[in-house]
Motif scaffolding. Structure first.
Motif, PDB file in Angstrom:
ATOM      1  N   ALA A 278       0.667  -1.291   0.001  1.00 48.62           N
ATOM      2  CA  ALA A 278       0.129   0.033   0.063  1.00 48.62           C
ATOM      3  C   ALA A 278       1.041   1.297   0.006  1.00 48.62           C
ATOM      4  CB  ALA A 278      -0.812  -0.080   1.299  1.00 48.62           C
ATOM      5  N   ALA A 279       2.189   1.122   0.115  1.00 47.12           N
ATOM      6  CA  ALA A 279       2.988   2.363   0.565  1.00 47.12           C
ATOM      7  C   ALA A 279       4.297   2.375  -0.415  1.00 47.12           C
ATOM      8  CB  ALA A 279       3.278   2.604   1.828  1.00 47.12           C
ATOM      9  N   ARG A 280       4.835   3.568  -0.637  1.00 55.08           N
ATOM     10  CA  ARG A 280       6.094   3.439  -1.329  1.00 55.08           C
ATOM     11  C   ARG A 280       7.170   3.170  -0.437  1.00 55.08           C
ATOM     12  NH1 ARG A 280       6.358   8.859  -4.514  1.00 55.08           N
ATOM     13  NH2 ARG A 280       4.691   7.544  -5.563  1.00 55.08           N
ATOM     14  N   VAL A 281       7.814   2.214  -0.392  1.00 56.09           N
ATOM     15  CA  VAL A 281       8.766   1.624   0.591  1.00 56.09           C
ATOM     16  C   VAL A 281      10.384   1.941  -0.248  1.00 56.09           C
ATOM     17  CG1 VAL A 281       9.920  -0.294   1.928  1.00 56.09           C
ATOM     18  CG2 VAL A 281       7.402  -0.144   1.580  1.00 56.09           C
ATOM     19  N   LEU A 282      11.131   2.604   0.793  1.00 60.60           N
ATOM     20  CA  LEU A 282      12.367   2.760   0.257  1.00 60.60           C
ATOM     21  C   LEU A 282      13.457   2.066   0.724  1.00 60.60           C
ATOM     22  CD1 LEU A 282      12.353   6.871   0.555  1.00 60.60           C
ATOM     23  CD2 LEU A 282      11.804   5.552  -1.404  1.00 60.60           C
ATOM     24  N   ARG A 300      10.500  -0.508   8.246  1.00 59.51           N
ATOM     25  CA  ARG A 300      10.260  -0.039   6.753  1.00 59.51           C
ATOM     26  C   ARG A 300      10.533   1.528   6.786  1.00 59.51           C
ATOM     27  NH1 ARG A 300      10.496  -4.730   5.812  1.00 59.51           N
ATOM     28  NH2 ARG A 300       9.136  -6.013   4.621  1.00 59.51           N
ATOM     29  N   ARG A 301      11.294   1.955   5.727  1.00 59.39           N
ATOM     30  CA  ARG A 301      11.325   3.391   5.315  1.00 59.39           C
ATOM     31  C   ARG A 301      10.427   3.753   4.416  1.00 59.39           C
ATOM     32  NH1 ARG A 301      16.623   6.404   2.618  1.00 59.39           N
ATOM     33  NH2 ARG A 301      15.602   8.357   2.747  1.00 59.39           N
ATOM     34  N   LEU A 302       9.587   4.538   4.705  1.00 60.67           N
ATOM     35  CA  LEU A 302       8.515   4.963   3.700  1.00 60.67           C
ATOM     36  C   LEU A 302       8.585   6.570   3.001  1.00 60.67           C
ATOM     37  CD1 LEU A 302       5.560   3.857   5.915  1.00 60.67           C
ATOM     38  CD2 LEU A 302       6.835   2.488   4.262  1.00 60.67           C
ATOM     39  N   ALA A 303       8.362   6.720   1.968  1.00 55.91           N
ATOM     40  CA  ALA A 303       8.470   7.860   1.192  1.00 55.91           C
ATOM     41  C   ALA A 303       7.204   8.556   1.726  1.00 55.91           C
ATOM     42  CB  ALA A 303       8.452   7.870  -0.220  1.00 55.91           C
ATOM     43  N   PRO A 370      -2.949  10.700   2.679  1.00 52.91           N
ATOM     44  CA  PRO A 370      -2.577   9.263   2.231  1.00 52.91           C
ATOM     45  C   PRO A 370      -1.183   9.279   1.782  1.00 52.91           C
ATOM     46  CG  PRO A 370      -4.043  10.454   0.511  1.00 52.91           C
ATOM     47  CD  PRO A 370      -3.720  11.241   1.485  1.00 52.91           C
ATOM     48  N   LEU A 371      -0.579   8.117   2.023  1.00 55.03           N
ATOM     49  CA  LEU A 371       0.718   7.884   1.559  1.00 55.03           C
ATOM     50  C   LEU A 371       0.985   7.657   0.056  1.00 55.03           C
ATOM     51  CD1 LEU A 371       1.713   5.220   4.423  1.00 55.03           C
ATOM     52  CD2 LEU A 371       2.249   7.539   4.487  1.00 55.03           C
ATOM     53  N   PRO A 372       2.106   8.137  -0.175  1.00 50.43           N
ATOM     54  CA  PRO A 372       2.326   7.835  -1.610  1.00 50.43           C
ATOM     55  C   PRO A 372       2.439   6.389  -1.911  1.00 50.43           C
ATOM     56  CG  PRO A 372       3.905   9.326  -0.839  1.00 50.43           C
ATOM     57  CD  PRO A 372       3.141   8.846   0.530  1.00 50.43           C
TER      58      PRO A 372
END
Length: 501
Positions: A278-282, A300-303, A370-372
């Motif tokens: 569901a999210a953009r994980v870096l 997790r590192r999230l954008a 909302p998360l990217p």
């Protein structure tokens, strides 16, 4: 190992005769073997009868047993277990493969005793005195190990050292994730517990209750309960602690405790998988396969958009609960002007976090937006809108943030480094241009260098721009230069890495 089919009076059965090989201090020994009564039509060994040479019988039954007649040995002891395996084997080839593997293990154990005794002080007399006892201890160790592997199934064995003191067991859970249990057996096992190491986010803890020692020199340790009854000690339910209340007396029990620990981590991995979807994980980067994303810390590192990101670590014991605030459970990374607003909103609304919602839903509620979406979803949306094509070898993305997050350089925090850029210092200027053009969706022009140097350490695997990494390594005093290459350490995992100078 070779068997030859022999002619028989009955056309319904086939007899096989040949030799199997074992090692005696590095020298091969050949043992005669005959298998009678194999079904000629189906190849079934259900009614087969095993006959072996006295040398093979002595090797199978151990140094403390006599090499009497076949009938008495088949009724009880290791040879009887071999007979039972023959009659339960799916085919003759499978049985011979298992028998050869057992002989290899027994050969290593038999040769370990005298070899260890020869190196002890006291010369030949001490070796002669300690040799039988050491060989008997090794034989008992291998006997217990073989019994445990028979109970567990040989398919879970991934690796076994020659001295049978270290082994690795594999477990595949219901979601297809592979897990490894590494065991080291002490010299006085099973009086002392084995040392266990896993890839789980929680330590594997268990209480050790050693079985009763043999009362006579030729006696064996008691048979494990898991060998007498099927299905004992199955996997437990999720939740709870680290298995402190589990009492173990064999490797089978330790493996069952490992199964329960894996089951307790399922909710954690489900939450991490939900974040990945569901999210953009870096971090871990998208280059890490789905089969390995459960390895490592539960973080997790999230954008968050622009150059801001959120480092989130879930509590393995309570993954749907609020993240731990101590020890780096929550960290906002990026320029102060971009992370100040999300950080304030997160901590002001932290009391709204509930276990009824997923971590992604809680994060979106606390951040107020909302998360990217994942980079793949953004790229697909760009292709549907007529963007996301390549022209002249240069990328023209439909969503600059999606491409940036797909393989962001951890040094300059950019995906595309402008052509002709001098390194990370100049990348800051390009980053300012990128931030100014974000409102119009122009990005940084969509043309530049992508991260092309990957850390060779599998647990890290971060990708860097060549100019950024070269500039970083030049600033480190212990970096070596040889043949136009820089040899240094990864800025994140400190393991060796190489880049063009």
């Amino acid at each position: 190992m070779a068997l030859v089919a022999l002619p028989t009076i009955s056309s319904r059965a086939v007899d096989h005769e040949g030799f199997v090989v074992s090692q005696n201090h590095g020298a091969p020994e050949y043992h005669w073997i005959r298998i009678r009564g194999v079904d000629a039509a189906t190849g079934s060994t259900a009614n087969a009868v095993l006959q072996v040479a006295p040398s093979l019988e002595a090797l199978l039954t151990g140094p403390g047993s006599s090499s009497g007649g076949f009938g008495a040995a088949a009724a009880s002891g290791a040879l009887g277990a071999v007979m039972a395996r023959l009659r339960s084997a799916p085919s003759l080839d499978c049985f011979m493969s298992d028998l050869q593997e057992v002989l290899e293990r027994l050969s290593y154990a038999t040769s370990a005793g005298p070899g260890l005794a020869d190196s002890r002080p006291g010369g030949a007399a001490a070796a002669a005195a300690a040799g039988p006892a050491s060989a008997g201890a090794s034989s008992r160790l291998v006997g217990l190990l073989l019994a445990d592997l028979d109970a567990l199934g040989w398919g879970c064995l991934e690796d076994l050292d020659q001295d049978a003191a270290r082994l690795s067991l594999r477990l595949r859970d219901g979601c297809g994730r592979d897990h490894q249990l590494r065991l080291a057996l002490p010299p006085d096992y099973p009086a002392s517990p084995p040392a266990a190491a896993t890839d789980l986010p929680l330590p594997l803890a268990f209480a050790w209750a050693p079985p009763a020692p043999p009362s006579a020199p030729g006696a064996q340790y008691p048979q494990h309960p898991h060998q007498r009854g099927a299905g004992a000690g199955g996997a437990g339910a999720g939740g709870g602690g680290g298995g402190d209340g589990c009492s173990c007396s064999s490797l089978v029990d330790v493996y069952r405790a490992f199964e329960q620990a894996v089951q307790r981590c399922q909710l954690l991995w489900e939450c991490l998988d939900d974040i990945d979807r569901a999210a953009r994980v870096l971090d871990p980067p998208p280059t890490v396969s789905a089969a390995r994303r459960h390895l490592g810390p539960p973080a997790r590192r999230l954008a968050l958009g622009g150059a801001a990101s959120l480092q989130l670590r879930l509590d393995p014991a309570d993954p749907r609960g609020p993240p731990p605030l101590q020890g780096g459970g929550v960290a906002f990374l990026g320029p102060p002007e971009q992370v100040e607003g999300p950080r304030a909103a997160f901590f002001d609304r932290l009391h709204l976090w509930t276990r009824d919602r997923s971590p992604v839903e809680n994060l979106e509620l606390l951040l107020g937006k909302p998360l990217p979406p994942p980079a793949a979803a953004g790229a697909a949306a760009g292709e549907a809108g007529g963007c996301g094509s390549q022209q002249g070898g240069c990328q023209v993305p439909g969503d600059s943030h999606a491409v940036e997050a797909a393989a962001e350089c951890p040094i300059c925090l950019m995906h595309l480094l402008p052509v002709g850029d001098g390194g990370a210092a100049a990348a800051e200027e390009a980053d300012d241009v990128d931030m100014a053009g974000d409102e119009a969706g122009d990005g940084a022009g969509g043309v530049g260098l992508v991260p092309d140097v990957e850390c060779p350490t599998p647990a890290c695997g971060l990708a860097f721009h060549t100019p950024c990494l070269a500039e970083w390594l030049r600033s480190v005093p212990d970096t070596r230069v040889s043949f136009n290459k820089l040899f240094g350490r990864c800025p994140f995992c400190s393991n060796p890495i190489t880049v063009r100078a």
